[in-house]
Motif scaffolding. Structure first.
Motif, PDB file in Angstrom:
ATOM      1  N   TYR A 475       0.865  -1.164   0.000  1.00 35.94           N
ATOM      2  CA  TYR A 475       0.000   0.000   0.000  1.00 35.94           C
ATOM      3  C   TYR A 475       0.915   1.232   0.000  1.00 35.94           C
ATOM      4  N   ALA A 476       0.954   2.048  -1.077  1.00 31.68           N
ATOM      5  CA  ALA A 476       1.957   3.117  -1.238  1.00 31.68           C
ATOM      6  C   ALA A 476       1.321   4.496  -1.358  1.00 31.68           C
ATOM      7  N   HIS A 477       2.212   5.535  -1.240  1.00 26.22           N
ATOM      8  CA  HIS A 477       1.861   6.961  -1.348  1.00 26.22           C
ATOM      9  C   HIS A 477       0.974   7.426  -0.202  1.00 26.22           C
ATOM     10  N   LEU A 478       1.050   6.738   0.964  1.00 29.35           N
ATOM     11  CA  LEU A 478       0.204   7.100   2.100  1.00 29.35           C
ATOM     12  C   LEU A 478       0.643   8.436   2.677  1.00 29.35           C
ATOM     13  N   SER A 479      -0.317   9.188   3.140  1.00 33.48           N
ATOM     14  CA  SER A 479       0.046  10.430   3.841  1.00 33.48           C
ATOM     15  C   SER A 479       0.517  10.093   5.249  1.00 33.48           C
ATOM     16  N   SER A 480      -0.036   8.938   5.783  1.00 35.33           N
ATOM     17  CA  SER A 480       0.408   8.447   7.088  1.00 35.33           C
ATOM     18  C   SER A 480       0.008   6.997   7.230  1.00 35.33           C
ATOM     19  N   TYR A 481       0.623   6.311   8.182  1.00 39.29           N
ATOM     20  CA  TYR A 481       0.244   4.918   8.437  1.00 39.29           C
ATOM     21  C   TYR A 481       0.055   4.751   9.932  1.00 39.29           C
ATOM     22  N   SER A 482      -0.763   3.776  10.326  1.00 37.84           N
ATOM     23  CA  SER A 482      -1.152   3.615  11.728  1.00 37.84           C
ATOM     24  C   SER A 482      -0.783   2.243  12.284  1.00 37.84           C
ATOM     25  N   VAL A 483       0.076   1.495  11.606  1.00 36.95           N
ATOM     26  CA  VAL A 483       0.487   0.168  12.058  1.00 36.95           C
ATOM     27  C   VAL A 483       1.999   0.142  12.163  1.00 36.95           C
ATOM     28  N   ALA A 484       2.471  -0.910  12.848  1.00 39.35           N
ATOM     29  CA  ALA A 484       3.925  -1.066  13.016  1.00 39.35           C
ATOM     30  C   ALA A 484       4.337  -2.454  12.580  1.00 39.35           C
ATOM     31  N   GLU A 485       5.612  -2.610  12.297  1.00 38.58           N
ATOM     32  CA  GLU A 485       6.120  -3.908  11.852  1.00 38.58           C
ATOM     33  C   GLU A 485       5.880  -4.954  12.941  1.00 38.58           C
TER      34      GLU A 485
END
Length: 526
Positions: A475-485
């Motif tokens: 999932y690319a070009h996100l303005s932000s992400y809410s998960v962690a590895e």
């Protein structure tokens, strides 16, 4: 006239007496002696004797004359009869036998004109009054002619009634019985047996059959290698009765006509020309009739094949009398093996293994079926007999749940998604995914473990999920992400917000699917 003849006879008798005794006749019919002028002694014995003898002879001859007259009258007296019809005199006849002979001749004439029909005469009430008269002459011929003109004819037939309404007349009760038996025999020939019936066939029961060992009828034979049908009872739905009646000869119909009247009814024929887009079921639904009516009325239809322009007979024939049968249907069927699932907590969810394929069984099913005019109205399963039991099919299924493992079935990561760029060659190089716009919240396409959450060259902010079944999604070009590895996500969980980071020319989501390291066209999975 008779009195004058008797006076003449008396004078003749007195003349013969006077001649015998030597007396001279007088004008009044008495007699005197020829020697009456001479004086005679009144006491002379000879004269007294002669007078006594004369009186005796006269009396005897007078009695003889009277007896002969009475005998003559009686010998010429004629006996005859006054004939009355319903109390009104028609005339005189010489004897009742003459009337009876006329009636017999008229009945024979009616029978000749109406062969095969029981004809009767309508004569009214005929009565006789005896009479007699001297040399009477009865007017027999004129009286019989008058009677003949007043004689009417009628036929004696048997009416067939349904719910009190006459539907037809046949010549006799035997014909009516045969017709009714034939109607029932269409659906229960093994129960309706004319050779042993001596009553009107209103209802028959199989237990009352005269010959239980008679050959099996066509309807009792197996209709297929695995089924057997037997009619147990037959009856008319309506109240059906027969009754003798006086009718006109023209009202009586033959047996075949009466049968057709009962089974065909009086419905007007209905036809329909097939239109484009029609089918048998569609036409049946359009006219609110059973499909079987179309098949029965149009036997040329094969495999439901009809074409535009075909004319179908859609007449629903409602018979005058409906026949209800109760049948016992016995079917021998194969029974599928039961499906048995055994859980295995060592196997993952979704994994299964067949332990036993199972074996089909054999059972005998018995149904009670009610039919009206051969059409099934109701069917009830009354018994099941297992001839050969089945063996179950046993399947082992896993119950072990592995968190973070996907199903392999993917959902759109964007709600209300619109495709803006497809997978494939673009601007001289491979576009490895698809571009989507829609709701700004980005969701996991399937369950898995976050393998990467950060920035990649050209992708900007990107999340990669490993679904642990050979598939990965990006999932690319996100303005932000809410998960962690390392984080486990369920299908549909939010993982970020749509953006315009990296090599991007507007807010959108770039989405990729990889299988065993090889990029796939996402549209083949969504």
């Amino acid at each position: 006239m008779t009195a004058r003849k008797d006076d003449n006879r008396q004078r003749s008798v007195w003349s013969r007496i006077a001649s015998t005794l030597g007396l001279a006749p007088r004008q009044d019919g008495t007699a005197t002696t020829a020697r009456s002028s001479a004086p005679q002694s009144s006491g002379t014995p000879s004269r007294k004797r002669k007078a006594a003898i004369a009186v005796s002879i006269a009396l005897g001859l007078t009695a003889a004359a009277g007896f002969g007259g009475t005998y003559y009258v009686k010998a010429n007296t004629v006996s005859y009869y006054h004939l009355y019809k319903d109390g009104t005199e028609l005339g005189t006849v010489d004897s009742p036998e003459a009337v009876e002979e006329l009636l017999a001749l008229k009945k024979e004439e009616a029978a000749r004109e109406n062969p095969g029909v029981d004809m009767e005469l309508e004569t009214g009430s005929l009565t006789y009054e005896p009479a007699s008269g001297f040399k009477a002459v009865p007017d027999t011929e004129a009286t019989l002619d008058k009677l003949e003109k007043q004689i009417a004819f009628y036929a004696v037939g048997v009416e067939i009634k349904v719910e009190g309404e006459v539907i037809g007349v046949v010549k006799d009760k035997a014909t009516a019985e045969r017709v009714l038996q034939r109607v029932q025999g269409e659906y229960a020939p093994e129960l309706v047996m004319p050779e042993v019936m001596n009553v009107r066939p209103m209802s028959y029961n199989a237990n009352g059959k005269a010959d239980a060992s008679s050959p099996e009828s066509a309807s009792q034979k197996s209709v297929s290698p695995k089924s057997n049908r037997e009619v147990k009872q037959v009856k008319f739905v309506e109240d059906v009765d027969t009754q003798s009646a006086k009718v006109q000869p023209t009202e009586i119909v033959d047996e075949e006509t009466m049968y057709k009247t009962i089974v065909s009814g009086s419905e007007a024929e209905t036809t329909y020309t097939v239109q484009p887009g029609d089918c048998v079921g569609c036409i049946a639904e359009k006219f609110d009739i059973d499909k079987q009516v179309i098949y029965d009325n149009n036997p040329w239809i094969k495999n439901d094949m009809i074409k535009v322009g075909d004319v179908l007979d859609l007449t629903v024939r409602e018979p005058k009398i409906n026949v209800e049968t109760v049948e016992r249907l016995t079917k021998t069927v194969e029974t599928k093996p039961d499906y048995v699932v055994r859980e295995n907590d060592e196997m993952r969810v979704g994994e299964s293994k067949v332990i036993s394929e199972g074996i089909k069984g054999i059972s005998e099913l018995t149904y009670k079926q009610v039919k009206r005019n051969g059409v099934l109205v109701s069917s009830e399963l009354v018994s099941t007999v297992v001839i050969k039991p089945s063996s179950p099919k046993i399947v082992m299924k896993g119950t072990k749940v592995v968190r973070g493992e996907g199903t392999g079935n993917f959902e759109y990561p964007v709600s209300g998604a619109t495709l803006t760029s497809k997978f494939g060659k673009r601007w001289g190089r491979l576009h490895k995914g698809i571009d989507l716009v829609g709701d700004s919240t980005i969701k996991a396409a399937d369950e898995g473990v976050v393998e990467f959450a950060g920035v990649k060259s050209g992708y900007g902010n990107v999340v990669i999920i490993n679904h642990r079944n050979g598939y990965k999604t990006l999932y690319a070009h996100l303005s932000s992400y809410s998960v962690a590895e390392g984080e486990i996500v369920e299908k549909g969980d939010p993982i970020g917000i749509m953006g315009n980071t990296g090599r991007s020319f507007g807010t959108h989501l770039h989405f990729e699917i990889h299988k065993n390291g090889v990029v796939q066209n996402p549209l083949d999975y969504l």
